[in-house]
Design a protein around this motif. Sequence first.
Motif, PDB file in Angstrom:
ATOM      1  N   ILE A 230       0.830  -1.207   0.000  1.00  0.00           N
ATOM      2  CA  ILE A 230       0.000   0.000   0.000  1.00  0.00           C
ATOM      3  C   ILE A 230       0.861   1.252   0.000  1.00  0.00           C
ATOM      4  O   ILE A 230       0.535   2.244  -0.648  1.00  0.00           O
TER       5      ILE A 230
ATOM      6  N   ASN B  98      -4.557   4.439  11.930  1.00  0.00           N
ATOM      7  CA  ASN B  98      -3.294   4.136  12.600  1.00  0.00           C
ATOM      8  C   ASN B  98      -2.580   5.457  12.844  1.00  0.00           C
ATOM      9  O   ASN B  98      -2.314   6.173  11.882  1.00  0.00           O
TER      10      ASN B  98
ATOM     11  N   ASP C 226      -6.932   4.486   2.791  1.00  0.00           N
ATOM     12  CA  ASP C 226      -6.068   3.358   3.158  1.00  0.00           C
ATOM     13  C   ASP C 226      -6.825   2.513   4.173  1.00  0.00           C
ATOM     14  O   ASP C 226      -6.961   2.895   5.342  1.00  0.00           O
TER      15      ASP C 226
END
Length: 392
Positions: A98, A175, A203
């Motif tokens: 990613i 995150n 994401d």
Amino acid sequence: MSYAYDFDAIIDRKGTASIKWDEVDHIFGDQQLLPLWVADMDFQVPEEVTEALSKRIRHGIYGYTANSESYLSAVQQWMMKRHQWQIEKEWICQSPGIVTALNLIVDGFTTIGDKVVIQPPVYPPFPKAVKNQHRELVTNPLLYQNGVYTMDFTDLEKKFADPKVKLMILCSPHNPVGRVWKRVELETLADLAAKYDVLIVSDEIHGDLVFKEHQHIPFATLSEVAASRSIICTAPSKTFNLAGLQISNIIIPHPELRRKFKEQTQRFSLGEPNSLGTVAAEAAFKFGEHWLDQCLAYINGNADFVANYLQMHLPNLSMVPLEGTYLGWMDCRKLGWDKIELQRFFQKQAKLALNQGYTFGVEGEGFVRINLACSRQLLQKAMQRLRAELHV
Ligand SMILES: Cc1ncc(COP(=O)(O)O)c(C=O)c1O
């Protein structure tokens, strides 16, 4: 057949070229530190994944590989089963990872002079992907009030109103703060993005890792408009602990966005999958659900263990409630130390290899990130070290 897994099992990862375990000495300068940093799990993958890989390895030929129909079906069915997202096989594009995809997207979908929005504190490769391409970084810091992180939409609208802002990298789930964004939050974001013509790169690598009542909502499922103006980055790497096999699925419903992304992967010859990665991912998507549910229950138990331990024994430290991801975000601000003192304490005294909050942006100062995808025993040791060094 479904297996019962023992997530308490201690599996020695040293000597496997594991970044988390074998690079501790190199990165932190002391191999005695307990490794609770890099975001991979200390757990073995589902048995069916090991069986599928073993079978493939016995074949012994690993030539150039394409995504098979059965692989694409497995991804499609997983998205339906876990996220009620009906995707077409042709929407699935390949990228080894990613972070690679984010760099390709910033490079291909913006030009020099364009601006890209991120929401710190956030995964450091986000700002890096923007700076690597010499685009201008615009921050829309998350708000932290009463122990809860939320998006600052007033500030976001101001930032989106700048016509140079072309793209936003969303972290969903987030995150390091562990939020699983609610529908209303994502819808507000999607409305602003549509109003100001900003492409959303969502994401969603942690999308399968959500707890309790929380539900991950793929950005592209919000509406047809959201689907046509977004790129959704997914992968089996966090979900099934396959990061070393380097496979991710970038799902792009809109044909023109897809064409452009594929042009980028072809330009750098990155669009072909790893032959073992596809085998592992296909088996995981087809047979790994039972493993994942057990794994999530174990991680949730770890999160509760750490939160309760801090509450009981270390009142100057607390965990931000974990809704998703296996990365705990520890609030250390009551200790009253600056970022250097905090880092020195965790590394030199408590001997814990964690991710320091400031590396996620200035907004992360006073926090540390702790990886909870490990044995309970490792976390117990870490808590004992903290307690001993804080003298409480
Ligand atoms: C939000 C986020 N995106 C991407 C990655 C890494 O993805 P990849 O290994 O596929 O580049 C991570 C790993 O921690 C992550 O937390």
